[in-house]
Write a protein that holds these residues in place. Structure first.
Motif, PDB file in Angstrom:
ATOM      1  N   LEU A 216      40.694  83.575  50.317  1.00  0.00           N
ATOM      2  CA  LEU A 216      39.448  84.309  50.092  1.00  0.00           C
ATOM      3  C   LEU A 216      38.456  83.517  49.248  1.00  0.00           C
ATOM      4  O   LEU A 216      37.266  83.848  49.216  1.00  0.00           O
ATOM      5  CB  LEU A 216      39.738  85.657  49.426  1.00  0.00           C
ATOM      6  N   ALA A 217      38.916  82.480  48.556  1.00  0.00           N
ATOM      7  CA  ALA A 217      38.020  81.641  47.770  1.00  0.00           C
ATOM      8  C   ALA A 217      37.253  80.648  48.639  1.00  0.00           C
ATOM      9  O   ALA A 217      36.325  79.986  48.163  1.00  0.00           O
ATOM     10  CB  ALA A 217      38.819  80.890  46.700  1.00  0.00           C
ATOM     11  N   ASN A 218      37.622  80.550  49.914  1.00  0.00           N
ATOM     12  CA  ASN A 218      37.018  79.572  50.808  1.00  0.00           C
ATOM     13  C   ASN A 218      35.974  80.212  51.717  1.00  0.00           C
ATOM     14  O   ASN A 218      35.986  81.418  51.935  1.00  0.00           O
ATOM     15  CB  ASN A 218      38.106  78.903  51.661  1.00  0.00           C
ATOM     16  N   GLY A 219      35.097  79.386  52.256  1.00  0.00           N
ATOM     17  CA  GLY A 219      34.056  79.877  53.149  1.00  0.00           C
ATOM     18  C   GLY A 219      34.644  80.457  54.417  1.00  0.00           C
ATOM     19  O   GLY A 219      35.377  79.754  55.127  1.00  0.00           O
ATOM     20  N   PRO A 220      34.363  81.714  54.756  1.00  0.00           N
ATOM     21  CA  PRO A 220      34.958  82.329  55.949  1.00  0.00           C
ATOM     22  C   PRO A 220      34.556  81.647  57.249  1.00  0.00           C
ATOM     23  O   PRO A 220      35.383  81.484  58.145  1.00  0.00           O
ATOM     24  CB  PRO A 220      34.469  83.777  55.888  1.00  0.00           C
ATOM     25  N   VAL A 221      33.304  81.253  57.366  1.00  0.00           N
ATOM     26  CA  VAL A 221      32.867  80.556  58.582  1.00  0.00           C
ATOM     27  C   VAL A 221      33.529  79.187  58.660  1.00  0.00           C
ATOM     28  O   VAL A 221      33.978  78.746  59.726  1.00  0.00           O
ATOM     29  CB  VAL A 221      31.337  80.429  58.619  1.00  0.00           C
ATOM     30  N   ALA A 222      33.599  78.508  57.510  1.00  0.00           N
ATOM     31  CA  ALA A 222      34.220  77.181  57.479  1.00  0.00           C
ATOM     32  C   ALA A 222      35.690  77.254  57.856  1.00  0.00           C
ATOM     33  O   ALA A 222      36.205  76.387  58.578  1.00  0.00           O
ATOM     34  CB  ALA A 222      34.061  76.565  56.092  1.00  0.00           C
ATOM     35  N   MET A 223      36.408  78.284  57.391  1.00  0.00           N
ATOM     36  CA  MET A 223      37.827  78.397  57.740  1.00  0.00           C
ATOM     37  C   MET A 223      38.017  78.612  59.237  1.00  0.00           C
ATOM     38  O   MET A 223      38.929  78.047  59.838  1.00  0.00           O
ATOM     39  CB  MET A 223      38.489  79.518  56.938  1.00  0.00           C
ATOM     40  N   LYS A 224      37.162  79.439  59.823  1.00  0.00           N
ATOM     41  CA  LYS A 224      37.247  79.637  61.270  1.00  0.00           C
ATOM     42  C   LYS A 224      37.000  78.327  62.011  1.00  0.00           C
ATOM     43  O   LYS A 224      37.701  77.988  62.971  1.00  0.00           O
ATOM     44  CB  LYS A 224      36.248  80.697  61.722  1.00  0.00           C
ATOM     45  N   ALA A 225      35.992  77.579  61.554  1.00  0.00           N
ATOM     46  CA  ALA A 225      35.681  76.306  62.199  1.00  0.00           C
ATOM     47  C   ALA A 225      36.804  75.299  61.990  1.00  0.00           C
ATOM     48  O   ALA A 225      37.121  74.499  62.883  1.00  0.00           O
ATOM     49  CB  ALA A 225      34.360  75.759  61.655  1.00  0.00           C
ATOM     50  N   GLY A 269      27.637  76.756  50.031  1.00  0.00           N
ATOM     51  CA  GLY A 269      28.811  76.192  49.391  1.00  0.00           C
ATOM     52  C   GLY A 269      28.489  74.958  48.568  1.00  0.00           C
ATOM     53  O   GLY A 269      28.950  74.812  47.426  1.00  0.00           O
ATOM     54  N   LEU A 270      27.703  74.066  49.134  1.00  0.00           N
ATOM     55  CA  LEU A 270      27.327  72.845  48.410  1.00  0.00           C
ATOM     56  C   LEU A 270      26.456  73.166  47.200  1.00  0.00           C
ATOM     57  O   LEU A 270      26.652  72.620  46.109  1.00  0.00           O
ATOM     58  CB  LEU A 270      26.591  71.889  49.360  1.00  0.00           C
ATOM     59  N   ALA A 279      30.358  80.775  44.960  1.00  0.00           N
ATOM     60  CA  ALA A 279      29.644  80.942  46.228  1.00  0.00           C
ATOM     61  C   ALA A 279      29.532  82.425  46.541  1.00  0.00           C
ATOM     62  O   ALA A 279      30.285  83.252  46.011  1.00  0.00           O
ATOM     63  CB  ALA A 279      30.383  80.214  47.341  1.00  0.00           C
ATOM     64  N   ASN A 280      28.605  82.778  47.414  1.00  0.00           N
ATOM     65  CA  ASN A 280      28.327  84.192  47.659  1.00  0.00           C
ATOM     66  C   ASN A 280      29.430  84.913  48.423  1.00  0.00           C
ATOM     67  O   ASN A 280      29.367  86.124  48.579  1.00  0.00           O
ATOM     68  CB  ASN A 280      26.983  84.369  48.383  1.00  0.00           C
ATOM     69  N   THR A 285      35.671  82.110  40.230  1.00  0.00           N
ATOM     70  CA  THR A 285      35.040  80.863  39.832  1.00  0.00           C
ATOM     71  C   THR A 285      35.657  79.718  40.599  1.00  0.00           C
ATOM     72  O   THR A 285      36.877  79.536  40.574  1.00  0.00           O
ATOM     73  CB  THR A 285      35.243  80.617  38.315  1.00  0.00           C
ATOM     74  N   PRO A 286      34.846  78.896  41.274  1.00  0.00           N
ATOM     75  CA  PRO A 286      35.421  77.792  42.054  1.00  0.00           C
ATOM     76  C   PRO A 286      36.045  76.760  41.133  1.00  0.00           C
ATOM     77  O   PRO A 286      35.528  76.475  40.071  1.00  0.00           O
ATOM     78  CB  PRO A 286      34.209  77.217  42.802  1.00  0.00           C
TER      79      PRO A 286
END
Length: 290
Positions: A216-225, A269-270, A279-280, A285-286
């Protein structure tokens, strides 16, 4: 179940005695639970249909972030239900073919879910249940779990689950366990890459929750990709040889990273990383990244 959300009415109905329970929490963590503890969570054609529908509904739900596949009781799943197997023994070839295709479709849907999938294995996983575990991206097992590809003991073969099990444990191990029908431990399953983590039964929930938190700390779109990237690179057109194949793969992967860098999520993310803020898509905290 609605295609947009797992609604409370459906959950309440399922919780009243369904063999397949579905729940999604406020974080978007969807849990699909086999609920036939008295039958060691053995599945039949009706349960396969219910599982397929549950996976499809979660796949179509834009709020879903993670899928956990679990079960109630002592066993994860004994595989095929004995009553179902008795019925199948009397089926014609055509009826058996349609029956097998329904199981194969359920496994396909689970394997190619776009969101991260976790198998939570508290006990024995036999036959087709090994396929369920292999179709998940990762698996956490208790040290009391055990596994067995038991089909040849009945004069059968692990056919519909074979693409996923062979992919998980490799051809060499599959040649052994498909033929011997040996029972093997959670630690052995980890060595074979069928299981990601082994923990005590008492710590199983915490270990799964820790894995969910990491995801859940990672970007959802990025994980799918990223997940789709694995499938596409693994199955990259092998008919193109040598430099031509390498060049095509380089171009494809370069285009993917360029596209996601300029995407809304990539930019967020960047920016969040350099601004040292969350990130939103997460409230945590990352951590520092190397």
């Amino acid at each position: 179940m609605s295609s947009n959300k797992v609604d409370n009415a459906a959950l309440n109905t399922e919780q009243s005695g369904s063999a397949v329970l579905v729940h999604m929490d406020e974080r978007g963590v969807a849990t699909v639970t086999l609920n036939r503890p008295a039958k060691h969570n053995a599945f039949d054609d009706a349960i396969i249909c219910d599982l397929t529908a549950a996976f499809q509904a979660i796949q179509q739900n834009p709020e879903a972030r993670v899928l956990v596949l679990a079960s109630n009781g002592k066993s994860f799943s004994a595989g095929a239900d004995l009553s179902w197997m008795k019925r199948m023994a009397g089926y014609s070839y055509e009826e058996n073919l349609q029956d097998a295709k329904a199981l194969a479709e359920m496994l396909r849907v689970l394997n190619f879910m776009s969101i991260p999938t976790i198998a939570k294995v508290q006990g024995a996983a036999f036959g087709g249940a090994v396929g369920l575990v292999a179709c998940c991206d990762m698996a956490v097992a208790s040290d009391r779990a055990s596994f067995c590809l038991s089909e040849v003991k009945l004069g059968l073969i692990p056919a519909t689950i074979s693409p996923y099990v062979v992919d998980a444990i490799g051809a060499r191990a599959s040649r052994r366990y498909f033929q011997t029908a040996e029972r093997f431990s959670a630690e052995a399953a980890k060595q074979l890459n069928l299981v990601s983590e082994v923990t005590s039964l008492e710590q199983l929930d915490d270990q799964v929750e820790a894995m969910i938190g990491t995801l859940l700390a990672n970007g959802p779109v990025a994980m799918k990709a990223a997940k789709q990237l694995v499938f596409d690179v693994q199955n990259f057109d092998a008919s193109t040889k040598g430099l031509e194949q390498g060049s095509a793969l380089i171009n494809d992967t370069s285009e993917r990273i360029a596209a996601i860098r300029v995407s809304e999520e990539g930019q967020e993310g960047l920016t969040a990383f350099f601004d040292k803020r969350s990130a939103n898509w997460t409230q945590s905290t990352p951590s520092d990244k190397g």
